[in-house]
Design a protein around this motif. Structure first.
Motif, PDB file in Angstrom:
ATOM      1  N   ASP A 166       0.811  -1.217   0.000  1.00  0.00           N
ATOM      2  CA  ASP A 166       0.000   0.000   0.000  1.00  0.00           C
ATOM      3  C   ASP A 166       0.848   1.272   0.000  1.00  0.00           C
ATOM      4  N   GLY A 167       2.163   1.132   0.121  1.00  0.00           N
ATOM      5  CA  GLY A 167       3.047   2.284   0.108  1.00  0.00           C
ATOM      6  C   GLY A 167       3.147   3.027   1.418  1.00  0.00           C
ATOM      7  N   LYS A 168       2.661   2.429   2.504  1.00  0.00           N
ATOM      8  CA  LYS A 168       2.723   3.099   3.805  1.00  0.00           C
ATOM      9  C   LYS A 168       4.049   2.855   4.527  1.00  0.00           C
ATOM     10  N   ALA A 169       4.782   1.840   4.096  1.00  0.00           N
ATOM     11  CA  ALA A 169       6.138   1.590   4.564  1.00  0.00           C
ATOM     12  C   ALA A 169       6.969   1.208   3.353  1.00  0.00           C
ATOM     13  N   LYS A 170       8.103   1.862   3.183  1.00  0.00           N
ATOM     14  CA  LYS A 170       8.946   1.584   2.026  1.00  0.00           C
ATOM     15  C   LYS A 170       9.692   0.262   2.182  1.00  0.00           C
ATOM     16  N   ALA A 171       9.911  -0.138   3.428  1.00  0.00           N
ATOM     17  CA  ALA A 171      10.515  -1.437   3.715  1.00  0.00           C
ATOM     18  C   ALA A 171       9.918  -1.956   5.009  1.00  0.00           C
ATOM     19  N   ILE A 172       9.896  -3.266   5.167  1.00  0.00           N
ATOM     20  CA  ILE A 172       9.356  -3.879   6.380  1.00  0.00           C
ATOM     21  C   ILE A 172      10.406  -4.806   6.981  1.00  0.00           C
ATOM     22  N   GLY A 173      10.391  -4.873   8.299  1.00  0.00           N
ATOM     23  CA  GLY A 173      11.370  -5.700   8.989  1.00  0.00           C
ATOM     24  C   GLY A 173      10.866  -6.118  10.347  1.00  0.00           C
ATOM     25  N   VAL A 174      11.769  -6.623  11.142  1.00  0.00           N
ATOM     26  CA  VAL A 174      11.416  -7.177  12.444  1.00  0.00           C
ATOM     27  C   VAL A 174      12.408  -6.698  13.485  1.00  0.00           C
ATOM     28  N   SER A 175      12.082  -6.935  14.726  1.00  0.00           N
ATOM     29  CA  SER A 175      12.957  -6.587  15.838  1.00  0.00           C
ATOM     30  C   SER A 175      12.860  -7.692  16.880  1.00  0.00           C
ATOM     31  N   ASN A 176      13.982  -8.012  17.468  1.00  0.00           N
ATOM     32  CA  ASN A 176      14.046  -9.040  18.512  1.00  0.00           C
ATOM     33  C   ASN A 176      13.676 -10.434  18.009  1.00  0.00           C
ATOM     34  N   PHE A 177      13.868 -10.690  16.737  1.00  0.00           N
ATOM     35  CA  PHE A 177      13.606 -12.019  16.194  1.00  0.00           C
ATOM     36  C   PHE A 177      14.822 -12.909  16.381  1.00  0.00           C
ATOM     37  N   GLU A 178      14.555 -14.096  16.888  1.00  0.00           N
ATOM     38  CA  GLU A 178      15.595 -15.116  16.969  1.00  0.00           C
ATOM     39  C   GLU A 178      15.537 -15.965  15.689  1.00  0.00           C
ATOM     40  N   VAL A 179      16.457 -16.917  15.570  1.00  0.00           N
ATOM     41  CA  VAL A 179      16.529 -17.738  14.366  1.00  0.00           C
ATOM     42  C   VAL A 179      15.204 -18.445  14.098  1.00  0.00           C
ATOM     43  N   ARG A 180      14.564 -18.955  15.149  1.00  0.00           N
ATOM     44  CA  ARG A 180      13.316 -19.692  14.947  1.00  0.00           C
ATOM     45  C   ARG A 180      12.217 -18.803  14.374  1.00  0.00           C
ATOM     46  N   HIS A 181      12.200 -17.542  14.749  1.00  0.00           N
ATOM     47  CA  HIS A 181      11.189 -16.621  14.234  1.00  0.00           C
ATOM     48  C   HIS A 181      11.441 -16.317  12.756  1.00  0.00           C
ATOM     49  N   LEU A 182      12.697 -16.126  12.400  1.00  0.00           N
ATOM     50  CA  LEU A 182      13.033 -15.902  10.992  1.00  0.00           C
ATOM     51  C   LEU A 182      12.680 -17.125  10.159  1.00  0.00           C
ATOM     52  N   GLN A 183      12.947 -18.311  10.715  1.00  0.00           N
ATOM     53  CA  GLN A 183      12.639 -19.549  10.002  1.00  0.00           C
ATOM     54  C   GLN A 183      11.141 -19.722   9.822  1.00  0.00           C
ATOM     55  N   LEU A 184      10.371 -19.266  10.797  1.00  0.00           N
ATOM     56  CA  LEU A 184       8.907 -19.348  10.713  1.00  0.00           C
ATOM     57  C   LEU A 184       8.406 -18.605   9.486  1.00  0.00           C
TER      58      LEU A 184
END
Length: 293
Positions: free
Chosen positions: A132-150
């Motif tokens: 929708d153009g409301k964020a030019k990029a999206i990311g995460v914070s405090n993610f461990e390996v298991r969360h990234l793998q999810l």
């Protein structure tokens, strides 16, 4: 903004490698601090969060600084109770209203919480927010390996950034290696080692990083402060660093780090430090602010 080093995100956008963090600042403090950082110190990036309850102050500080909106990289984060598809979609609108912006440069999930299904729904909302153009990029914070793998297992967009606790004595080598494999940029929070009473209750630890003798000796060699040496350590390790301060002198000092370089030996000696370890909450255990339905 071009005067400062940048790191290319997986979106192709350039993210400044250094910025100002505003955790624990009141609305009034955020407004005056952000204005000074942008107007006088010429910081290229501001990092805030809905959970800090100072987005309005940040927005005011940006507006009062006289800087063009396109010249400031703005990061904010989803408040923990706003996890879930519909809640996240509403949350970005509130943040944009608070910040007086049409879009943020980067929108992060602040904490993963202990609900994998809701986390996936939230990330699907983030994909829509970017579309929708409301964020030019999206990311995460405090993610461990298991969360990234999810997210990988669900076939979803790879986050552009993972903002994690990272400082000397807690270098997060394994998590950084996984992020590098996935093309995720790492941002360091509490990059200087935190402060006494840093918001984590009785487990809060005093800052021992800036008084560490190894760092002190390196600082003396370069005619720099310990904080400047630690910021250089982050930068030379390819990390984005967001030191926080309300002191105008320290705000200026923290970005005056481009006239010296740490040697490989100095970098390794800082990386080898083992204290203080983690000073914040463990993302695998934290569930504060979790929505109940």
């Amino acid at each position: 903004m071009t005067a400062f080093p940048t790191i290319t995100l997986n979106t192709g956008a350039a993210m400044p490698a250094i910025g100002l963090g505003v955790w624990q600042l009141s609305e009034e403090e955020a407004a005056s601090t952000v204005r000074f950082a942008l107007e006088t110190a010429r910081y290229p990036m501001i990092d805030t969060a809905a959970g800090y309850e100072n987005e309005r102050g940040v927005g005011r500080g940006i507006a009062e600084s006289g800087r063009a909106v396109d010249d400031v990289f703005v990061v904010t984060k989803l408040n923990n109770p706003d996890h879930g598809y519909d809640r996240a979609l509403r949350a970005i609108d509130r943040s944009l209203d608070n910040l007086r912006l049409e879009a943020v440069d980067l929108f992060l999930i602040h904490w993963p919480l202990l609900d994998d299904a809701r986390l996936v729904d939230t990330w699907r909302a983030f994909e829509q927010i970017k579309a929708d153009g409301k964020a030019k990029a999206i990311g995460v914070s405090n993610f461990e390996v298991r969360h990234l793998q999810l997210l990988q297992d669900a076939g979803l967009t790879t986050p552009a950034v993972n903002q994690i606790e990272l400082h000397p004595g807690f270098p997060q080598l394994e998590l950084r290696a996984v992020a590098a494999e996935l093309g995720i940029v790492v941002t360091s929070w509490s990059p200087l080692g935190g402060t006494s009473g840093s918001g984590w209750g009785p487990a809060s630890k005093p800052n021992t990083v800036l008084t560490d003798p190894v760092i002190g000796a390196i600082a003396a060699t370069h005619g720099a402060s310990p904080a400047q040496v630690v910021i250089r350590w982050h930068l030379q390790n390819g990390l984005v660093v967001i030191p926080k301060s309300t002191s105008e002198a320290r705000i200026l000092e923290n970005i005056d780090v481009f006239d010296f370089t740490l040697s490989d030996v100095e970098l390794a000696s800082i990386t080898a430090l083992t204290s203080p370890g983690r000073i914040g909450a463990d993302p695998l255990l934290a569930n504060f602010g979790a929505p109940t339905s």
